[in-house]
Design a protein around this motif. Structure first.
Motif, PDB file in Angstrom:
ATOM      1  N   GLU A 129       0.798  -1.149  -0.094  1.00  0.00           N
ATOM      2  CA  GLU A 129      -0.029  -0.120  -0.174  1.00  0.00           C
ATOM      3  C   GLU A 129       0.752   1.378   0.028  1.00  0.00           C
ATOM      4  OE1 GLU A 129      -3.235   0.209  -0.253  1.00  0.00           O
ATOM      5  OE2 GLU A 129      -3.573  -1.834  -0.286  1.00  0.00           O
ATOM      6  N   LYS A 130       1.990   1.233   0.659  1.00  0.00           N
ATOM      7  CA  LYS A 130       2.864   2.356   0.854  1.00  0.00           C
ATOM      8  C   LYS A 130       3.783   2.724  -0.364  1.00  0.00           C
ATOM      9  CE  LYS A 130       6.224   4.770   3.955  1.00  0.00           C
ATOM     10  NZ  LYS A 130       5.376   5.968   4.493  1.00  0.00           N
ATOM     11  N   TYR A 131       4.239   1.669  -0.913  1.00  0.00           N
ATOM     12  CA  TYR A 131       5.146   1.814  -2.226  1.00  0.00           C
ATOM     13  C   TYR A 131       4.727   1.279  -3.595  1.00  0.00           C
ATOM     14  CZ  TYR A 131       8.407   3.136   1.932  1.00  0.00           C
ATOM     15  OH  TYR A 131       8.882   3.482   2.937  1.00  0.00           O
ATOM     16  N   LEU A 132       3.968   0.110  -3.390  1.00  0.00           N
ATOM     17  CA  LEU A 132       3.650  -0.568  -4.623  1.00  0.00           C
ATOM     18  C   LEU A 132       2.695  -0.314  -5.374  1.00  0.00           C
ATOM     19  CD1 LEU A 132       5.222  -3.940  -3.501  1.00  0.00           C
ATOM     20  CD2 LEU A 132       6.635  -1.816  -4.121  1.00  0.00           C
ATOM     21  N   LYS A 133       1.652   0.045  -4.826  1.00  0.00           N
ATOM     22  CA  LYS A 133       0.121  -0.040  -5.345  1.00  0.00           C
ATOM     23  C   LYS A 133       0.202   0.646  -6.600  1.00  0.00           C
ATOM     24  CE  LYS A 133      -4.562   0.785  -3.906  1.00  0.00           C
ATOM     25  NZ  LYS A 133      -5.490   1.189  -2.964  1.00  0.00           N
ATOM     26  N   ASP A 134       0.719   1.832  -6.601  1.00  0.00           N
ATOM     27  CA  ASP A 134       0.714   2.767  -8.156  1.00  0.00           C
ATOM     28  C   ASP A 134       2.122   2.812  -8.585  1.00  0.00           C
ATOM     29  OD1 ASP A 134      -2.240   3.082  -7.798  1.00  0.00           O
ATOM     30  OD2 ASP A 134      -1.671   4.415  -6.175  1.00  0.00           O
ATOM     31  N   GLU A 350      13.530   6.451   1.662  1.00  0.00           N
ATOM     32  CA  GLU A 350      14.703   7.373   1.525  1.00  0.00           C
ATOM     33  C   GLU A 350      16.002   6.705   0.565  1.00  0.00           C
ATOM     34  OE1 GLU A 350      15.897   8.156   5.664  1.00  0.00           O
ATOM     35  OE2 GLU A 350      14.108   8.495   6.071  1.00  0.00           O
ATOM     36  N   PHE A 351      15.846   5.406   0.300  1.00  0.00           N
ATOM     37  CA  PHE A 351      16.985   4.775  -0.395  1.00  0.00           C
ATOM     38  C   PHE A 351      16.698   4.305  -1.598  1.00  0.00           C
ATOM     39  CE2 PHE A 351      17.458   4.115   4.109  1.00  0.00           C
ATOM     40  CZ  PHE A 351      18.645   4.768   4.356  1.00  0.00           C
ATOM     41  N   ILE A 352      15.218   3.840  -1.770  1.00  0.00           N
ATOM     42  CA  ILE A 352      14.837   3.382  -3.302  1.00  0.00           C
ATOM     43  C   ILE A 352      13.862   4.236  -3.791  1.00  0.00           C
ATOM     44  CG2 ILE A 352      14.049   1.233  -4.290  1.00  0.00           C
ATOM     45  CD1 ILE A 352      15.049  -0.257  -2.019  1.00  0.00           C
ATOM     46  N   ASP A 353      14.067   4.493  -5.169  1.00  0.00           N
ATOM     47  CA  ASP A 353      12.989   5.018  -6.041  1.00  0.00           C
ATOM     48  C   ASP A 353      12.045   3.763  -6.405  1.00  0.00           C
ATOM     49  OD1 ASP A 353      11.086   6.174  -7.523  1.00  0.00           O
ATOM     50  OD2 ASP A 353      12.675   7.083  -9.028  1.00  0.00           O
ATOM     51  N   PHE A 354      10.791   3.580  -6.169  1.00  0.00           N
ATOM     52  CA  PHE A 354      10.037   2.250  -6.688  1.00  0.00           C
ATOM     53  C   PHE A 354       9.349   2.828  -7.709  1.00  0.00           C
ATOM     54  CE2 PHE A 354      10.377   1.906  -2.130  1.00  0.00           C
ATOM     55  CZ  PHE A 354      10.206   0.429  -1.870  1.00  0.00           C
ATOM     56  N   SER A 355       9.467   3.590  -8.558  1.00  0.00           N
ATOM     57  CA  SER A 355       8.812   4.224  -9.820  1.00  0.00           C
ATOM     58  C   SER A 355       9.269   3.223 -10.994  1.00  0.00           C
ATOM     59  CB  SER A 355       8.659   5.777 -10.014  1.00  0.00           C
ATOM     60  OG  SER A 355       8.497   6.448  -8.982  1.00  0.00           O
ATOM     61  N   ASP A 358      10.250  -3.218 -11.388  1.00  0.00           N
ATOM     62  CA  ASP A 358       9.615  -4.716 -10.839  1.00  0.00           C
ATOM     63  C   ASP A 358       9.654  -4.988  -9.295  1.00  0.00           C
ATOM     64  OD1 ASP A 358       8.539  -4.761 -13.483  1.00  0.00           O
ATOM     65  OD2 ASP A 358       9.845  -6.071 -13.886  1.00  0.00           O
ATOM     66  N   VAL A 359       8.658  -5.982  -8.604  1.00  0.00           N
ATOM     67  CA  VAL A 359       9.115  -6.010  -7.341  1.00  0.00           C
ATOM     68  C   VAL A 359       8.574  -7.572  -7.184  1.00  0.00           C
ATOM     69  CG1 VAL A 359       8.137  -5.681  -4.704  1.00  0.00           C
ATOM     70  CG2 VAL A 359       8.344  -3.841  -6.323  1.00  0.00           C
ATOM     71  N   LEU A 360       9.458  -8.325  -6.250  1.00  0.00           N
ATOM     72  CA  LEU A 360       9.017  -9.691  -6.041  1.00  0.00           C
ATOM     73  C   LEU A 360       9.027  -9.786  -4.550  1.00  0.00           C
ATOM     74  CD1 LEU A 360       8.857 -12.721  -6.351  1.00  0.00           C
ATOM     75  CD2 LEU A 360      11.294 -12.848  -6.936  1.00  0.00           C
TER      76      LEU A 360
END
Length: 374
Positions: A129-134, A350-355, A358-360
């Protein structure tokens, strides 16, 4: 006369043995051993402050009893003697909840604790919800079976309900694609004396993950599997060796390299240092599995300068991810490895730009059965 001499000799020998145990035992209590390397746990110590209250409520007595047990002279010898007798003479199937089948050891668990699994899954939902949803990237989740899954399936031991756990994970994370890797694994893909899987046995598992996450890489990775160079480290004693306390033949730890893996670098966000993927010099540690990515780390980044694409992957993982991540570097310019046992999810932004990344989520099922996540 001879009987009298024999009786005196036996009496003196008995007194010497008892005296030696008292001397050594007293020394151990005054200079206690802090940890058990075999069991990989701290040993109980005598209470430092004994009060009337602690005597009345028995807390001081219980701590003293635990210390006397843990600091007993020649403790490891007697633990091994007991285990060998129990397994090989009495024919027992387990010792200290560690079962033995065909030379493989596994910790037997009869059920997952709903409170613990709900907590762990809740932490993954929070990250989603915080980083991945969008974030715009592809999102996947996969569970790794513990060896007790195969003990239950193949040998009839009690085991947790893995199907129910998978259903709970999928229901909680409907925005992520679940990748089932259970049928790509067998008991022989794991080390005999340890919890972890063996890297050279992961070809089918890696193929399944790549097929779902990075399908354009499948054809090239299939041709690539046979090109690895094996590096063998003899004398690998896993965590179960000390816990079951049997005399066992060590495993051989094997790690794989090729020109792509050799060309990668690993950046440690905690130390600010850059290293290679493997650290064979750490094989001398108590946890010899630290050869892979230097062991437990909160946040790492593997950079692949020879990647054929600009894709990036964020891998939320436990220690199993340390050995499979190197086999996935072909398809990614960078792989971020996040271990939320050691870093709070609140700080990841603060360390990763999630934009666009891909995420596993790749976790051993048993880690979800602990309150391990921050």
């Amino acid at each position: 006369m001879r009987d009298n001499i024999r009786d005196k000799f036996i009496t003196i020998l008995f007194c010497v043995i008892i005296g030696a145990f008292l001397v050594v035992g007293s020394y151990r209590l005054v200079n206690p051993v802090k940890t058990s390397e075999a069991e990989r746990r701290p040993l109980a110590q005598l209470p430092s402050n004994v009060t009337w209250e602690s005597i009345i409520d028995r807390s001081a007595i219980e701590k003293t009893e635990s210390a006397l047990t843990d600091q007993f002279p020649m403790r490891e010898f007697f633990r091994t003697l007991k285990a060998e007798f129990k397994i090989h003479v009495l024919g027992a199937k387990e010792n200290n909840r560690i079962a033995v089948e065909d030379g493989y050891y596994a910790k037997i668990e009869s059920a997952f604790d709903d409170r613990l699994t709900d907590y762990s899954i809740g932490r993954l939902v929070y990250i989603y919800e915080k980083y991945l949803k969008d974030n715009g990237g592809e999102k996947f989740v996969s569970l790794i079976p513990d060896k007790n899954y195969f003990f239950a399936r193949d040998y009839g031991y009690p085991g947790p309900d893995y199907d129910n756990l998978r259903d709970k994970v999928q229901a909680a994370l409907p925005g992520m694609t679940y990748i089932d890797i259970f049928d790509t694994l067998e008991l022989s893909d794991y080390y005999r004396t340890d919890t972890h899987w063996s890297q050279p046995e992961l070809a089918e598992t890696v193929q399944r993950l790549i097929m779902m996450m990075n399908p354009e890489l499948v054809a090239s990775s299939e041709a690539h599997v046979t090109e690895y160079t094996e590096h063998r480290l003899e004398g690998f004693d896993g965590v179960y060796k000390g816990q079951i306390s049997l005399i066992t033949k060590p495993d051989t730890l094997v790690y794989l390299t090729d020109p792509v893996i050799d060309g990668c670098t690993v950046y440690d966000y905690e130390t600010g240092k850059t290293s290679g993927i493997y650290n064979p010099e750490l094989f001398e540690r108590a946890d010899q599995y630290d050869v892979f990515l230097a062991g437990t780390r909160a946040l790492l980044r593997i950079d692949n300068p020879n990647a054929g694409a600009d894709k990036e992957l964020i891998l939320f993982r436990d220690s199993f991810g340390s050995s499979i991540a190197p086999l996935m570097v072909d398809g990614y310019k960078s792989i971020y490895l996040v271990d939320i046992r050691y870093i709070s999810p609140d700080y990841l932004g603060e360390f990763i730009d999630f934009s666009g990344k891909d995420v596993l989520f790749l976790y051993s099922a048993m880690i979800l059965n602990q309150k391990a996540f921050k």
